[in-house]
Write an enzyme that holds these catalytic residues in place. Structure first.
Site, PDB file in Angstrom:
ATOM      1  N   ASP A  65       4.012  -1.088  11.305  1.00  0.00           N
ATOM      2  CA  ASP A  65       3.534   0.242  10.957  1.00  0.00           C
ATOM      3  C   ASP A  65       2.928   0.848  12.207  1.00  0.00           C
ATOM      4  OD1 ASP A  65       2.753   1.907   8.258  1.00  0.00           O
ATOM      5  OD2 ASP A  65       1.440   2.293   9.969  1.00  0.00           O
ATOM      6  N   ARG A 122       9.284   2.785  11.387  1.00  0.00           N
ATOM      7  CA  ARG A 122      10.320   2.316  10.453  1.00  0.00           C
ATOM      8  C   ARG A 122      11.633   2.003  11.172  1.00  0.00           C
ATOM      9  NH1 ARG A 122      10.100   8.216   7.676  1.00  0.00           N
ATOM     10  NH2 ARG A 122       7.961   7.527   7.619  1.00  0.00           N
ATOM     11  N   ARG A 172      -0.469  12.878  10.140  1.00  0.00           N
ATOM     12  CA  ARG A 172       0.837  13.482  10.447  1.00  0.00           C
ATOM     13  C   ARG A 172       1.075  14.696   9.550  1.00  0.00           C
ATOM     14  NH1 ARG A 172       3.812   7.699  11.330  1.00  0.00           N
ATOM     15  NH2 ARG A 172       3.177   7.608  13.498  1.00  0.00           N
ATOM     16  N   SER A 201       6.739   7.282  12.937  1.00  0.00           N
ATOM     17  CA  SER A 201       6.710   5.993  12.247  1.00  0.00           C
ATOM     18  C   SER A 201       7.434   4.887  13.009  1.00  0.00           C
ATOM     19  CB  SER A 201       7.357   6.181  10.880  1.00  0.00           C
ATOM     20  OG  SER A 201       7.949   4.997  10.433  1.00  0.00           O
ATOM     21  N   ASP A 205       0.801  -1.230   0.000  1.00  0.00           N
ATOM     22  CA  ASP A 205       0.000   0.000   0.000  1.00  0.00           C
ATOM     23  C   ASP A 205       0.835   1.282   0.000  1.00  0.00           C
ATOM     24  OD1 ASP A 205       1.026  -0.293   2.533  1.00  0.00           O
ATOM     25  OD2 ASP A 205      -0.883  -0.273   3.590  1.00  0.00           O
ATOM     26  N   HIS A 206       2.092   1.195   0.390  1.00  0.00           N
ATOM     27  CA  HIS A 206       2.904   2.410   0.505  1.00  0.00           C
ATOM     28  C   HIS A 206       3.612   2.756  -0.803  1.00  0.00           C
ATOM     29  CE1 HIS A 206       2.256   2.087   4.801  1.00  0.00           C
ATOM     30  NE2 HIS A 206       3.048   3.107   5.060  1.00  0.00           N
TER      31      HIS A 206
HETATM   32  C1  MIC Z   1       4.069   6.513   8.293  1.00  0.00           C
HETATM   33  O1  MIC Z   1       2.888   6.835   8.332  1.00  0.00           O
HETATM   34  O2  MIC Z   1       4.990   7.239   8.699  1.00  0.00           O
HETATM   35  C2  MIC Z   1       4.413   5.147   7.724  1.00  0.00           C
HETATM   36  C3  MIC Z   1       5.055   5.365   6.428  1.00  0.00           C
HETATM   37  O3  MIC Z   1       3.237   4.412   7.530  1.00  0.00           O
HETATM   38  C4  MIC Z   1       5.321   4.453   8.735  1.00  0.00           C
HETATM   39  C5  MIC Z   1       5.907   3.206   8.267  1.00  0.00           C
HETATM   40  C6  MIC Z   1       7.075   3.386   7.344  1.00  0.00           C
HETATM   41  O4  MIC Z   1       7.885   4.286   7.555  1.00  0.00           O
HETATM   42  O5  MIC Z   1       7.165   2.606   6.425  1.00  0.00           O
HETATM   43  C7  MIC Z   1       4.673   4.163  10.085  1.00  0.00           C
HETATM   44  O6  MIC Z   1       3.767   4.850  10.472  1.00  0.00           O
HETATM   45  O7  MIC Z   1       5.140   3.276  10.814  1.00  0.00           O
HETATM   46 FE1  SF4 Z   2      -0.058   4.849   5.067  1.00  0.00          FE
HETATM   47 FE2  SF4 Z   2       1.264   5.581   7.286  1.00  0.00          FE
HETATM   48 FE3  SF4 Z   2      -0.207   7.328   5.909  1.00  0.00          FE
HETATM   49 FE4  SF4 Z   2      -1.406   5.433   7.248  1.00  0.00          FE
HETATM   50  S1  SF4 Z   2      -0.163   7.072   8.114  1.00  0.00           S
HETATM   51  S2  SF4 Z   2      -1.900   6.078   5.159  1.00  0.00           S
HETATM   52  S3  SF4 Z   2       0.006   3.719   6.995  1.00  0.00           S
HETATM   53  S4  SF4 Z   2       1.638   6.298   5.201  1.00  0.00           S
END
Ligand code: MIC
Ligand code: SF4
Length: 643
Positions: free
Chosen positions: A119, A537, A379, A535, A64-65
């Site tokens: 995630d 990550r 975010r 995140s 999905d990313h």
């Molecule tokens: C995000 O919303 O920051 C992400 C991208 O979903 C991350 C995961 C990632 O960095 O791949 C998260 O929230 O953990």
């Molecule tokens: Fe995707 Fe993270 Fe954004 Fe949710 S917050 S839509 S998991 S990138």
């Protein structure tokens, strides 16, 4: 003394430790999820552990990313994840099927079960009464292999909801109110439980919006009771058999209580560049808007998008505004297509995107220079949208849609009658984009397809006895993992290529950092409070590991990132006196002597600033297991040693 809802689920899953606040507990994990941006690494780690088949009740790999595919890298990673999933007993949700948290809620989540996901927004599952945690990829790999998931036993916070939301006020406004009161570090070490009469007025998607964004509080997780509303949601998803009633005991004891009267809330907005920078929409209404983005795992449910469609129906998006809409799942998308709402969205001039994260993680739709972007996301960290000087505002789908029509931030309560969208009695169920794993007998025949972009996992050594290194970077409070390891369309394709990613580590704060670190070969980072928020990550720990970072010294850490540092074998040290933050500067030479011994024996740790001739006391509170992980040089070494 009774139990809170979270304590009940913890008690049912406790395999290690005691339920005393702050002490480490190990939980049996029923379900796992991964997404593609963290999944490639998680599955490489799972393979390295040598477990042939997952031991969970259900593990799902979502794509999905990284769906932009501007080169071969993402498509290769999708193929890799698809094949690894098929081989090892994991369900595979194909690109186009939707955002992991939305799809998991619709199709797999079960009240009373535990879920960890690579995630940070995995707590979305709390909307149907799951205990769901965001974790680093390695922790998810361990859980897939049947290992426990370790957290510090959290404090319990009760948010007592009374009253009923007024017209035009949304679930998003509830969680923005909680953020306004508790701030982005207010939830650290806590589980947020929602109770009270007001809960009965909220649908499952509304509850999921709230638990999703509990991640922005830094909370361990958030959870709602499982009641008749949960049951009807699961029935409409054809899964009523997955339901069970769950709630806290009458005499449950909470560490903190927050009262929110839903009737008193008004539309709210989180202003740049933090989700807790909350104001009333009415305070700043009239601000000119360049872009509106609707979607993300926070606000892309069927009811959210039907609300938006009914606001846009028969009207045209303001000429100065670009409006994009990404439905959260194929189920949502398909239902909008079948009932005609998609036609209303298209007719209004909305730019329809595929069901994926998209703009939320900077995968396209970056705003114009200094652009004002209103987003229904969770975010708004500086630069995350892909445009460094853009101002991103977080708000409800209602406020977003009316503002897209007006061209200025608009308080929706001034717009007359609010749309009324019913929860469907039956969702459209078609799981044809979820691929089942190969049977146990045939799994050996599956070939794992690896692309050239997959590079070695960085090796880490045992913790050294003495560490001597320079301060390679000093940063302030609330540093996010988006600062440490930026994402976006250009970098996300390299999530399985740590050497390539390392050229961008911390460049959001200091362009010179990667070169400086490579030249030094080893170093220490100094941070403020809530270091590593955002995140999950693990790249924000693995890349510093690759760059030779031995320790991070900060005023305090965010939960998931601290765990990721330990998993990577990097020392997370905390200033005993916060004022000592001022006693270290960029370039200072620091030493830590006999660090192994101090860590093992919980002895005071002295960080000596050789440059300034000053001894600084730092702490490193660790459980026995965490000590062993750090001594071994990370969780992978530790797991291998144990095997
Ligand atoms: C995000 O919303 O920051 C992400 C991208 O979903 C991350 C995961 C990632 O960095 O791949 C998260 O929230 O953990
Ligand atoms: Fe995707 Fe993270 Fe954004 Fe949710 S917050 S839509 S998991 S990138």
């Amino acid at each position: 003394m009774g139990y809170t809802l979270a304590q009940k689920i913890i008690k049912n899953h406790l395999v290690d430790g005691e339920m005393t606040v702050g002490s480490e507990i190990g939980l049996k994990i029923d379900q796992t999820l991964t997404q593609d941006a963290t999944g490639t690494m998680a599955y490489l780690e799972f393979e390295a552990m040598g477990v042939p088949r997952v031991k969970t009740e259900r593990s799902v790999a979502y794509i999905d990313h990284n769906t932009l595919q501007s080169g071969f890298e993402n498509a290769d990673d999708h193929r890799f994840i698809g094949s690894v999933a098929k081989k090892h007993g994991i369900y595979f949700s194909r690109p186009g099927n939707g955002i992991c948290h939305q799809v998991h809620l619709e199709r797999f989540g079960k009240p009373g079960k535990t879920l960890i996901g690579s995630d940070s927004h995995t707590p979305t599952g709390g909307g149907i009464g799951m205990l769901a945690f965001g974790a680093g990829g390695l922790d998810v790999a361990v859980a897939m292999g049947g290992g426990a998931y370790y957290i510090a036993m959290p404090k319990m916070v009760k948010v007592n909801l009374t009253g009923k939301l007024n017209d035009w006020v949304a679930a998003k406004d509830i969680i923005l109110e909680v953020l306004r009161r508790l701030t982005v570090k207010g939830g650290v070490g806590k589980i947020i439980e929602y109770t009270g009469e007001g809960v009965k007025t909220l649908s499952v998607p509304q509850r999921a919006t709230i638990t999703n964004m509990g991640a922005e509080l830094g909370a361990t997780t958030s959870v709602f009771p499982s009641d008749e509303i949960t049951k009807e949601f699961l029935r409409a998803q054809g899964r009523v058999g997955d339901w069970q009633a769950l709630s806290a005991d009458e005499d449950a004891v909470y560490d903190e209580v927050l009262e929110i009267n839903l009737s008193e809330l008004e539309p709210l907005v989180a202003c740049p560049h933090m989700p807790d920078n909350v104001k009333a929409v009415s305070e700043i209404a009239g601000m000119k808007v360049d872009q509106v983005c609707i979607g993300s795992c926070t606000n892309s449910s069927y009811t959210d998008l039907m609300t938006v469609a009914s606001i846009l129906k028969g009207k045209t998006v303001h000429p100065d505004v670009s409006l994009s809409i990404a439905p959260g799942s194929k189920q949502v998308f398909n239902m909008l297509a079948q009932n005609g709402a998609l036609a209303d969205l298209i007719a209004s001039g909305a730019r329809i995107l595929e069901s994926a994260c998209g703009p939320c993680i900077g995968m396209g739709q970056s705003p114009n220079s200094a652009g004002i972007s209103l987003r229904t996301f969770n975010r708004n960290f500086e630069g995350r949208s892909g445009t460094k000087d853009a101002g991103v505002y977080l708000l409800s789908p209602e406020t977003a849609a009316v503002s897209a029509l007006r061209g200025v931030l608009t308080d929706p309560t001034t717009m007359g009658e609010a749309p009324r969208i019913e929860m469907p009695k039956a969702f459209l169920i078609n799981d044809n984009m979820i691929v089942e794993p190969e049977s146990e007998e045939n799994m050996q025949s599956v070939v794992v397809l690896r692309g050239p972009n997959i590079k070695e996992f960085p090796a880490s050594d045992e913790l050294a006895e003495n560490i001597g290194a320079d301060v390679l970077l000093k940063v302030g409070d609330n540093i996010t993992t988006d600062h440490i390891m930026p994402a976006g369309a250009k970098l996300l394709p390299y999530r399985s290529n740590i050497p390539q990613l390392s050229n961008y580590c911390f460049t959001a704060c200091d362009e010179e950092f990667p070169a400086r670190a490579k030249k030094a070969g080893k170093g220490i980072i100094v941070g403020g409070s809530n270091y590593g928020q955002g995140s999950s990550r693990e790249h924000a720990a693995l890349v510093p590991l690759y760059l030779g970072i031995k320790a991070v010294v900060a005023k305090s850490f965010a939960r998931i990132h601290r765990a990721n540092l330990i998993n990577a074998g990097i020392l997370p040290l905390v200033f005993k006196n916060e004022a000592d933050y001022d006693a270290v500067e960029l370039g200072d030479s620091l030493t830590l002597d006999n660090i192994r011994r101090h860590v093992v024996n919980d002895e005071p740790i002295i960080l000596r600033n050789e440059t300034r001739g000053k001894d600084i006391e730092v702490t490193c509170e660790l459980s026995g297991r965490q000590k062993d992980i750090l001594l071994a040089g990370g969780l992978l070494n530790y797991t291998r040693d144990k095997a």
